[in-house]
Each structure stands twice: as structure tokens, then as C-alpha cells.
Design a protein around this motif. Structure first.
Motif, short mmCIF file in Angstrom:
data_model
loop_
_atom_site.label_atom_id
_atom_site.label_comp_id
_atom_site.label_asym_id
_atom_site.label_seq_id
_atom_site.Cartn_x
_atom_site.Cartn_y
_atom_site.Cartn_z
N GLU A 1 -10.16 -10.37 2.88
CA GLU A 1 -9.53 -9.17 2.33
C GLU A 1 -9.94 -7.93 3.13
OE1 GLU A 1 -9.31 -6.59 -1.77
OE2 GLU A 1 -9.69 -8.74 -1.91
N VAL A 2 -11.21 -7.84 3.46
CA VAL A 2 -11.72 -6.70 4.24
C VAL A 2 -11.11 -6.69 5.64
CG1 VAL A 2 -13.80 -5.73 5.31
CG2 VAL A 2 -13.85 -6.49 2.93
N GLU B 1 -1.82 6.32 1.37
CA GLU B 1 -3.12 5.69 1.54
C GLU B 1 -3.31 5.02 2.89
OE1 GLU B 1 -3.94 3.09 -1.77
OE2 GLU B 1 -3.28 4.60 -3.21
N ARG B 2 -2.27 5.02 3.72
CA ARG B 2 -2.37 4.37 5.03
C ARG B 2 -2.93 5.36 6.05
NH1 ARG B 2 2.01 2.41 7.35
NH2 ARG B 2 0.87 0.58 8.04
N ASP C 1 -6.77 -6.12 5.23
CA ASP C 1 -6.25 -4.84 4.76
C ASP C 1 -5.94 -3.87 5.91
OD1 ASP C 1 -6.23 -5.69 2.16
OD2 ASP C 1 -7.96 -4.49 1.53
N TYR D 1 -2.51 -4.25 7.62
CA TYR D 1 -1.39 -3.62 6.90
C TYR D 1 -1.44 -2.10 6.98
CZ TYR D 1 0.15 -7.90 4.54
OH TYR D 1 0.66 -9.14 4.26
N ASP D 2 -2.65 -1.52 7.01
CA ASP D 2 -2.78 -0.10 6.71
C ASP D 2 -3.30 0.79 7.82
OD1 ASP D 2 -1.92 -0.74 4.16
OD2 ASP D 2 -3.95 -1.04 3.43
N THR E 1 0.84 -1.20 0.00
CA THR E 1 0.00 0.00 0.00
C THR E 1 0.87 1.25 0.00
OG1 THR E 1 -1.60 -1.20 1.36
CG2 THR E 1 -1.89 1.18 1.19
N ASP F 1 2.34 -12.23 4.64
CA ASP F 1 1.24 -12.58 3.74
C ASP F 1 0.36 -13.70 4.28
OD1 ASP F 1 3.19 -14.52 3.46
OD2 ASP F 1 3.12 -14.55 1.28
#
Length: 178
Positions: free
Chosen positions: A108-109, A81-82, A112, A115-116, A77, A148
Motif C-alpha cells: 500500500e505504501v 490530494e495528489r 499509493d 497513483y498520486d 484519490t 489495480d
């Protein structure tokens, strides 16, 4: 949001960081004005002793600690955008690769934000494994390994055997391999 005090870092943590990271820093320290400007721009106060490290010792380390607000080139990312002010979503280790409770879209929801949200990327061990310093939420001040396949806090699983909650200074000892 802004902390008027220059530092509340433990002297022994700062000594440890000066010993382990000062000789190999990539950039000069940002100074307190630079740290406060970053904090104001992102609506966070950085946890100690990382805050003092960046202000007084060095902004990054040649051994792999990226400068404040930057991240490894392969991070998924873009930094812009974080959301550092949003709380980091985890309080315990989670291996999403083995999660059978959620389908791929749900995962995925849920993944994310790991990570961010609420963390700075400190560096990478390569192959999609990143070290994060949590700056917002219940895990603030802890270092997490985010890969991952899942995420977990730095601690005994990574060779830390000290007392108390391990944070940036203890992680730096691990990172430098000493």
C-alpha cells in the motif's frame, strides 16, 4: 519552474493532435495564461506536446481525455490530494498483484505514490484502469497505464510500434483507435 517559451512541441505531434483530437474536445483550450497558472499552482511544467494541446487545441476530448487537473469520477484519490511535483516513482513496469516480496501494508505504501505522485490522469478504460501522463521524474512525458494490479508504460504492449519513446501524441493515436 515556469517556461517562458509558448511551445517546444514538435510540429508533427501538434498536427497529429489537431487531426485526432481537435474535433472532439470537450472544452475550449485554456490558453497560455491558463496553462501557466495551473503549472504555477502545482509547481510543474507540463510536458510537450500535451502542454500545447491544452493551451491551443482543447482541454479534454469527448472520447475520454479528461480536462486538465480533473480525473475520472471513479479515480481513488481526490485531485486536491495528489502531488504533481513529487516524482512519479516507477521507471519500469511493475505488477504488484504478483509481488511476493512485500506484505500488504508495504505494498500500500509503495503503490499509493504510483497513483498520486508526478502524473496527470488522462482518462480511463474503466474497471480501475487509468492512463497517466507523467509530469515529474525520470519518466516525464511518458504515458503510463495504472491499474489495480500493476502499472506499465505505454508502448509495444499496447500496440505502439513507432520509433522512439512514445508520448502523449502517440498515445492519442492509440486512444482514438486509429
Amino acid at each position: 519552474m515556469s517556461d517562458p517559451k509558448p511551445s517546444t512541441a514538435l510540429p508533427e505531434d501538434l498536427d497529429l493532435l489537431r487531426t485526432r483530437l481537435s474535433a472532439g474536445h470537450d472544452r475550449e483550450p485554456l490558453g497560455w495564461d491558463g496553462v501557466r497558472a495551473f503549472e504555477a499552482a502545482h509547481d510543474v511544467v507540463l510536458p510537450e506536446p500535451y502542454r500545447t494541446y491544452v493551451a491551443e487545441i482543447g482541454d479534454g476530448w469527448a472520447g475520454g481525455v479528461v480536462p486538465l487537473g480533473e480525473q475520472p469520477a471513479d479515480f481513488p484519490t481526490p485531485a486536491a490530494e495528489r502531488d504533481l511535483a513529487a516524482p512519479f516513482p516507477l521507471t519500469e513496469a511493475w505488477t504488484w498483484e504478483d509481488d511476493e516480496e512485500h506484505d500488504e501494508d508495504e505494498l500500500e505504501v509503495l503503490v499509493d505514490p504510483v497513483y498520486d505522485h508526478g502524473s496527470l490522469v488522462l482518462g480511463t478504460d474503466g474497471c480501475g484502469l487509468y492512463w497517466h501522463l507523467v509530469v515529474s521524474g525520470p519518466q516525464r512525458g511518458r504515458v503510463w497505464c495504472v491499474a489495480d494490479v500493476g502499472a506499465g508504460p505505454f508502448g509495444p504492449d499496447f500496440g505502439y510500434e513507432g520509433e522512439g519513446e512514445p508520448g502523449f501524441a502517440q498515445w492519442a493515436v492509440h486512444w482514438t483507435g486509429e
